[in-house]
Design a protein around this motif. Structure first.
Motif, PDB file in Angstrom:
ATOM      1  N   ASN A 193      -9.550 -10.456   2.453  1.00  0.00           N
ATOM      2  CA  ASN A 193      -8.516  -9.107   2.614  1.00  0.00           C
ATOM      3  C   ASN A 193      -8.488  -8.277   1.493  1.00  0.00           C
ATOM      4  OD1 ASN A 193      -7.775 -10.470   5.462  1.00  0.00           O
ATOM      5  ND2 ASN A 193      -6.757 -12.444   4.081  1.00  0.00           N
ATOM      6  N   ARG A 194      -8.098  -7.154   1.518  1.00  0.00           N
ATOM      7  CA  ARG A 194      -7.833  -7.029   0.321  1.00  0.00           C
ATOM      8  C   ARG A 194      -6.517  -6.172  -0.082  1.00  0.00           C
ATOM      9  NH1 ARG A 194     -10.878  -1.162   2.795  1.00  0.00           N
ATOM     10  NH2 ARG A 194     -10.421  -1.716   4.664  1.00  0.00           N
ATOM     11  N   VAL A 195      -6.406  -6.516  -1.224  1.00  0.00           N
ATOM     12  CA  VAL A 195      -4.706  -6.845  -2.029  1.00  0.00           C
ATOM     13  C   VAL A 195      -4.436  -5.880  -2.692  1.00  0.00           C
ATOM     14  CG1 VAL A 195      -4.603  -9.330  -1.083  1.00  0.00           C
ATOM     15  CG2 VAL A 195      -5.402  -8.802  -2.884  1.00  0.00           C
ATOM     16  N   ASP A 196      -4.055  -5.370  -3.247  1.00  0.00           N
ATOM     17  CA  ASP A 196      -4.037  -4.666  -4.275  1.00  0.00           C
ATOM     18  C   ASP A 196      -3.300  -5.391  -6.193  1.00  0.00           C
ATOM     19  OD1 ASP A 196      -2.285  -2.831  -6.235  1.00  0.00           O
ATOM     20  OD2 ASP A 196      -0.157  -2.744  -5.560  1.00  0.00           O
ATOM     21  N   PRO A 197      -4.896  -4.193  -5.997  1.00  0.00           N
ATOM     22  CA  PRO A 197      -5.427  -4.480  -7.221  1.00  0.00           C
ATOM     23  C   PRO A 197      -4.701  -4.767  -8.844  1.00  0.00           C
ATOM     24  CG  PRO A 197      -6.069  -3.163  -6.961  1.00  0.00           C
ATOM     25  CD  PRO A 197      -5.707  -3.196  -5.865  1.00  0.00           C
ATOM     26  N   TYR A 198      -3.733  -3.898  -9.025  1.00  0.00           N
ATOM     27  CA  TYR A 198      -2.802  -3.099  -9.423  1.00  0.00           C
ATOM     28  C   TYR A 198      -2.450  -4.579 -10.334  1.00  0.00           C
ATOM     29  CZ  TYR A 198      -0.004  -0.459 -12.839  1.00  0.00           C
ATOM     30  OH  TYR A 198       0.270  -0.082 -13.666  1.00  0.00           O
TER      31      TYR A 198
END
Length: 402
Positions: A381-386
Motif C-alpha cells: 500500500n502506498r503511504v505518505d513517505p514524508y
C-alpha cells in the motif's frame, strides 16, 4: 605579583562573562522575547555573586576564580541552549507569511512561552497563516471560536489578541495530548495540527485504528466517520500547513546517517523547500500517491535505506508513466520507488546501502518538468513517505508487524 594576576583574572572573567550575557540578551529579544532575558539576568547575577565572593588578594583563590569562570560559562551555555536549542534542533521555520501574520510574532511568542511551548513559535505562525492568511483583517486570526475554550467571547471571537491567546493554548493541548517532543517530531506534530482542525477525537481515532501514524488516509477516514456523508474538517490540512512551513535540513536525514530500518532523504539537503506536490493532493482528478520534489536534471538520487533493487528500468522511457525508475525492497512489505529519472545508476538484483546513488533526477515518463517522484510502500500500500524520513517511524512499524 600573584595577587595582581588573580585580580586581573577575576576582572577579565567578570567582563567576558557579563559581556557575553549582554550579547545573549540582545539576541534573545528577537529570538525568544520573554524567557531568555530573565534567564540571562539571573545568569549575570549568579556569575557576579560568584566572582564577588572570591578573595582577589589571596593567591590560593586562583582555582576559585577559574571555578567561577567555569560556572559562568556553564550557566551561559544553559541560557543559550534553552533559548535557541529547541529551535535549532527542529531547523523549521514559517515561510510565505504576509505582513499581518508576521505582526503577530511578538504576541505568539509571549503566549507560547506562557503555555510551555516556546519552541513552536514558527509552527504557530505557519498555522495562523494556513488558517486566515488570505483574509485582510480577521477578528479571529487563529480561527478558534469553535474550540470551546473562548469563555470570554463564547459567541465568537472578535479580538485578534484574544484569538492568539486561545489559539496558542488550544494548540498546546494538542501537543501535550500527542506527546509531541519537538517541531521535528513530524508524525506527532501532524497529528496535533490535524487535531487542531478536527478536534481531539482525531488523535484517539488515529491511535486506535492507524497505530498512531498520521496519514491523509487516516484524516479522510475520520472525516468520513464524523461527517456522515459530508466532509468534516479538512483531510488535506497538513498539505495546507506545509505551504507555510518548512522543516529545512534536519540532522540525520542525509545519506548514511540512519540504519536500514529508517529512511534518509532521497535527495541532497534543501530538498524539503522544493516539494511541489505532497502525497494525497489531487492530481488529474485523483489523489497523488507519492511526493514530488523539483530538482535540476542530473541531481543525484540516493537510496533511502539498505535493500535489494527489484526494478531498474533504464530502457523504457515511459515505464508505466514513471519513465526511468528504480524500486528497492528494504524488508518484507517495505519498498521505495524513485521515478522520472534521467538515468539509472543501479541494476536489477543489486544490493544497495543507504545513501548510495541509484540514479539522477530527470523528466522521463508522464512528467512536465525535472523532479523526483518518491513513493513508500508498506504491505503493497502506498503511504505518505514524508513522516518516515529522518524519524524512527519505519523502525516502529517493522517492530509492530514482525
Amino acid at each position: 605579583g600573584t595577587s595582581v594576576a588573580v585580580q586581573a583574572a577575576a576582572e577579565t572573567a567578570k567582563k567576558v562573562t557579563v559581556g557575553t550575557v549582554q550579547k545573549i540578551q540582545e539576541s534573545a529579544q528577537t529570538a525568544t522575547a520573554v524567557h531568555a532575558h530573565d534567564m540571562a539576568r539571573a545568569a549575570q547575577q549568579h556569575v557576579a555573586n560568584k566572582t564577588k565572593d572570591v578573595p582577589a588578594t589571596d593567591a590560593k583563590g586562583l582555582p576559585k576564580i577559574l571555578m567561577a569562570i567555569w560556572i559562568g560559562m556553564v550557566v551561559l551555555l544553559l541560557v543559550f541552549s534553552n533559548s535557541f536549542g529547541s529551535l535549532a534542533s527542529s531547523a523549521g521555520r514559517a515561510i510565505n507569511l504576509n505582513d499581518r501574520v508576521e505582526s503577530y510574532r511578538a504576541s505568539i511568542t509571549y503566549w507560547a512561552q506562557k503555555d510551555g511551548i516556546p519552541e513552536y513559535v514558527e509552527v504557530l505562525l505557519a498555522l495562523c497563516m494556513a488558517e486566515t492568511g488570505i483574509l485582510d483583517d480577521p477578528e479571529d486570526p487563529f480561527a478558534c471560536s469553535e474550540s470551546g475554550l473562548a469563555v470570554k467571547q463564547p459567541n465568537g471571537i472578535t479580538d485578534p489578541e484574544y484569538s492568539i491567546e486561545i489559539g496558542v493554548y488550544c494548540f498546546s493541548l494538542k501537543v501535550k495530548k500527542t506527546g509531541c517532543k519537538s517541531p521535528a517530531d513530524k508524525n506527532n506534530l501532524f497529528k496535533a495540527l490535524q487535531a487542531y482542525n478536527m478536534g481531539d477525537g482525531f488523535i484517539d481515532f488515529c491511535d486506535t485504528y492507524y497505530s498512531g501514524v498520521w496519514s491523509v488516509e487516516c484524516a479522510r477516514a475520520y472525516s468520513k466517520k464524523m461527517g456522515g456523508g459530508s466532509t468534516y474538517g479538512n483531510p488535506n490540512y497538513i498539505e495546507q500547513f506545509l505551504r507555510c512551513y518548512t522543516f529545512g535540513t534536519i540532522s540525520g536525514t542525509y545519506p548514511g546517517s540512519l540504519n536500514a530500518h529508517g529512511l534518509c532523504a532521497p535527495l541532497e539537503p534543501g530538498w524539503e523547500q522544493n516539494i511541489t506536490q505532497h502525497f494525497g493532493g489531487m492530481y488529474s482528478g485523483s489523489p497523488h500517491k507519492g511526493m514530488d520534489i523539483g530538482m535540476p536534471e542530473g541531481t543525484p538520487v540516493y537510496a533511502a535505506a539498505d535493500g535489494k533493487v527489484t526494478v531498474a528500468n533504464a530502457s523504457d522511457s515511459w515505464g508505466y508513466s514513471w519513465g526511468y525508475y528504480v524500486k528497492i525492497n528494504h524488508a518484507e512489505g517495505v519498498d521505495t520507488l524513485y521515478a522520472h529519472l534521467s538515468s539509472v545508476a543501479v541494476s536489477y538484483g543489486q544490493y544497495v546501502h543507504q545513501g548510495d546513488v541509484i540514479g539522477y533526477v530527470g523528466s522521463t515518463g508522464n512528467s512536465s518538468g525535472n523532479h523526483l517522484h518518491f513513493e513508500l510502500y508498506l504491505e503493497n500500500n502506498r503511504v505518505d513517505p514524508y513522516p518516515y524520513i529522518g524519524t524512527d517511524l519505519l523502525s516502529k512499524y517493522l517492530e509492530r508487524v514482525f
